[in-house]
Write a protein that holds these residues in place. Structure first.
Motif, PDB file in Angstrom:
ATOM      1  N   LEU A 142      74.938   4.110  58.149  1.00 32.42           N
ATOM      2  CA  LEU A 142      74.724   5.227  59.061  1.00 32.42           C
ATOM      3  C   LEU A 142      73.332   5.808  58.888  1.00 32.42           C
ATOM      4  N   ASN A 143      72.728   6.222  59.993  1.00 32.51           N
ATOM      5  CA  ASN A 143      71.435   6.903  59.943  1.00 32.51           C
ATOM      6  C   ASN A 143      71.683   8.365  59.613  1.00 32.51           C
ATOM      7  N   THR A 144      71.258   8.796  58.455  1.00 29.16           N
ATOM      8  CA  THR A 144      71.531  10.169  58.036  1.00 29.16           C
ATOM      9  C   THR A 144      70.337  11.096  58.225  1.00 29.16           C
ATOM     10  N   GLU A 145      69.249  10.608  58.829  1.00 28.95           N
ATOM     11  CA  GLU A 145      68.109  11.494  59.101  1.00 28.95           C
ATOM     12  C   GLU A 145      68.545  12.501  60.160  1.00 28.95           C
ATOM     13  N   THR A 146      68.534  13.770  59.804  1.00 20.64           N
ATOM     14  CA  THR A 146      69.139  14.810  60.643  1.00 20.64           C
ATOM     15  C   THR A 146      68.610  14.787  62.076  1.00 20.64           C
ATOM     16  N   GLY A 147      67.273  14.750  62.210  1.00 24.07           N
ATOM     17  CA  GLY A 147      66.677  14.789  63.543  1.00 24.07           C
ATOM     18  C   GLY A 147      67.118  13.633  64.416  1.00 24.07           C
ATOM     19  N   LYS A 148      67.097  12.426  63.857  1.00 26.83           N
ATOM     20  CA  LYS A 148      67.470  11.236  64.626  1.00 26.83           C
ATOM     21  C   LYS A 148      68.951  11.252  64.969  1.00 26.83           C
ATOM     22  N   LEU A 149      69.743  11.727  64.022  1.00 22.05           N
ATOM     23  CA  LEU A 149      71.190  11.783  64.259  1.00 22.05           C
ATOM     24  C   LEU A 149      71.498  12.755  65.396  1.00 22.05           C
ATOM     25  N   ALA A 150      70.826  13.932  65.373  1.00 20.03           N
ATOM     26  CA  ALA A 150      71.043  14.932  66.428  1.00 20.03           C
ATOM     27  C   ALA A 150      70.633  14.366  67.786  1.00 20.03           C
TER      28      ALA A 150
END
Ligand SMILES: CC(=O)SCCNC(=O)CCNC(=O)[C@H](O)C(C)(C)COP(=O)(O)OP(=O)(O)OC[C@H]1O[C@@H](n2cnc3c(N)ncnc32)[C@H](O)[C@@H]1OP(=O)(O)O
Length: 144
Positions: free
Chosen positions: A2-10
């Motif tokens: 999972l991509n956990t980078e907040t900005g990309k996830l949002a």
């Protein structure tokens, strides 16, 4: 993973929200336009769009009339923009009139390129359905 980078996830969540493209009308159908639905020029065949619209309007007519109904007229059909293979096609149905045996359902169609954030309205029309009895004759639409 999972991509956990907040900005990309949002951003991904915002893109995948698949929100409504217009305020009015029931979201009746969402489909992907496929190569089998094209005309000889390679764009999506208007007849495929019309059949999807008939299904969307007929679904509402069935719910309103609580039984069998048939398309008796299609009015004010407009093809505003072409639909391309792979587009996400969304149909909204709005009940405009209920008569003694007939119903008028307005259908708006939006198309979104599968890689784009926003779509545009591509087609609209009014469908008139008549509630039918088991012999195929017009029947009165129930009040409740
Ligand atoms: C050929 C196909 O397969 S097309 C796809 C599927 N559709 C069909 O099979 C429908 C074929 N058509 C029919 O069987 C007949 O036209 C019927 C049974 C639907 C209607 O028969 P009619 O004799 O026209 O019925 P009638 O004159 O009583 O009209 C019924 C209602 O439809 C309305 N209506 C009829 N024709 C139209 C029309 N062209 N535009 C708008 N409303 C119409 C009438 O105003 C009436 O409404 P109301 O009761 O709410 O006041």
């Amino acid at each position: 993973m999972l991509n956990t980078e907040t900005g990309k996830l949002a951003l991904a969540q915002q893109f995948s929200a698949h929100g409504r493209q217009q305020e009015d009308g029931v979201l009746a159908i969402r489909a992907i336009a496929m190569p089998a639905d094209t005309n000889p020029a390679g764009d999506i065949f208007g007849g495929w769009l019309m059949s999807q619209m008939d299904l969307a309007a007929g679904n509402m007519a069935g719910r309103v009339s609580q039984g069998r109904s048939a398309t008796v007229a299609v009015e004010a059909m407009q093809f505003l923009h072409p639909v391309k293979v792979g587009d996400e096609v969304t149909l909204y149905a709005s009940l405009k009139m209920v008569g003694r045996t007939s119903m008028r359902v307005h259908v708006d169609v939006w198309a979104r390129n599968r890689f784009a954030k926003e779509g545009q309205k591509v087609t609209n029309a009014d469908f008139v359905f008549v509630a039918l009895d088991e012999d195929g004759n017009p029947r009165e639409i129930p009040a409740t």
